[in-house]
Design an enzyme around this catalytic site. Structure first.
Site, PDB file in Angstrom:
ATOM      1  N   GLY A  12      -4.490  -8.366  -8.554  1.00  0.00           N
ATOM      2  CA  GLY A  12      -4.624  -9.552  -7.715  1.00  0.00           C
ATOM      3  C   GLY A  12      -5.822  -9.466  -6.794  1.00  0.00           C
ATOM      4  N   GLY A  18      -6.704  -9.128  -1.601  1.00  0.00           N
ATOM      5  CA  GLY A  18      -7.062  -8.245  -2.706  1.00  0.00           C
ATOM      6  C   GLY A  18      -8.552  -8.221  -2.964  1.00  0.00           C
ATOM      7  N   SER A 143       6.066  -6.519   2.022  1.00  0.00           N
ATOM      8  CA  SER A 143       6.114  -7.506   3.103  1.00  0.00           C
ATOM      9  C   SER A 143       7.177  -7.120   4.118  1.00  0.00           C
ATOM     10  CB  SER A 143       6.447  -8.887   2.524  1.00  0.00           C
ATOM     11  OG  SER A 143       6.635  -9.838   3.556  1.00  0.00           O
ATOM     12  N   TYR A 166      11.466 -14.226  -2.857  1.00  0.00           N
ATOM     13  CA  TYR A 166      10.295 -13.466  -2.403  1.00  0.00           C
ATOM     14  C   TYR A 166      10.733 -12.225  -1.624  1.00  0.00           C
ATOM     15  CZ  TYR A 166       6.018 -12.403   0.218  1.00  0.00           C
ATOM     16  OH  TYR A 166       4.931 -11.759   0.771  1.00  0.00           O
TER      17      TYR A 166
END
Length: 281
Positions: A12, A18, A143, A166
């Site tokens: 990514g 990224g 995260s 997520y």
């Protein structure tokens, strides 16, 4: 870690944090394997790195397909006999309010597949290269948004929300980090996870309808800290909030949950336990 002449794969890395990480690594003298789905953005990223005297190659793959993840691993092996740093950064965001449940090419819940399962398989495939390059590092970009995995409904067929999907996928990354660190003891390969920064100015955040309040440069610094800081030499199985060592959700430290996730992940990616042990030996 001295970055000059090191080989690094950043998933990514054609956009957002990224891309900043890839460009910084290239500027520091590393050979960067740039990954993304879009050829034009990939070529632009490689050109930006080369314009500053760096070395880079673009490898295209859609991480929503496990077959493509395997092709990516094959492409890495075809281009290098060593891999010093693997940064699993690619991901799918929450999708914003009212996000509908989606599935991957393999029929798995999309965020679990891309954010977690792809990195699990890619890391497994590339472990022999990482071990051959030891001391080597793996960084999982997770995260602070974390939700315990419901092993009775991992694919979230009931009560779905993009945020829930997520947060579960990101915690799965951290369970994997802690679990893999245990398995890699004595190999010279370390693995750590982090929350780089909150609500960075990325496509993922904007698509969720959130106004960014952190720069991608801030997040990139945190990722590069885990990838190259001498202070992290030999340290593994850790979770960082930015550049500060922190604690993840309690499930990350539950050995039973980690075993459950490992067994499920091996099954979903079509790997046997024997194959996994062989790759990690």
């Amino acid at each position: 870690m001295e970055l000059r002449n090191k080989t690094v794969l950043v998933t990514g890395s054609t956009d957002g944090v990224g891309r900043v990480v890839a460009e910084r690594l290239g500027a520091a003298g590393a050979r960067v394997l740039v990954h993304g789905r879009d050829q034009a953005r990939g070529k632009a990223t490689v050109a930006a790195i080369e314009a500053k005297g760096g070395k880079a190659e673009f490898l295209a793959a859609d991480l929503a397909s496990l077959a493509d993840v395997r092709r990516l691993a094959d492409a890495v092996r075809a281009r290098t006999d060593r891999l010093d740093i693997l940064i699993n950064n690619a991901g799918v965001g929450t999708g914003g309010q009212g996000a509908k449940r989606q599935v991957s090419a393999d029929g798995y819940e999309l965020r679990f597949a891309v954010n977690y399962l792809a990195g699990f398989l890619l890391t497994s495939e590339l472990l022999p290269l990482l071990k051959a390059s030891a001391p080597a590092r793996t960084v999982n970009v997770a995260s602070a948004g974390q939700q315990a995995i419901d092993f009775d409904d991992v694919m979230l067929t009931h009560g779905y929300s993009g945020v829930r999907a997520y947060c579960q996928s990101k915690l799965a990354q951290i369970l994997f980090t802690v679990d893999l660190a245990e398995q890699l003891k004595g190999t010279g390969v370390t693995v750590n996870a982090l929350h780089p920064a909150s609500y960075m100015d990325t496509t993922m955040v904007r698509q969720a309808g959130i106004t960014p309040w952190n720069s991608v440069e801030t997040g990139a610094e945190a990722i590069l800290n885990l990838a190259a800081s001498p202070a992290l030499e030999g340290r593994s199985g850790l979770y960082f909030d930015g550049q500060r060592e922190s604690r993840a959700d309690a499930q990350a430290y539950d050995e039973k949950a980690r075993r459950q996730l490992r067994a499920l992940s091996l099954e979903l990616t079509g790997q046997s336990s024997a194959t996994s042990r062989e790759q990690r030996s």
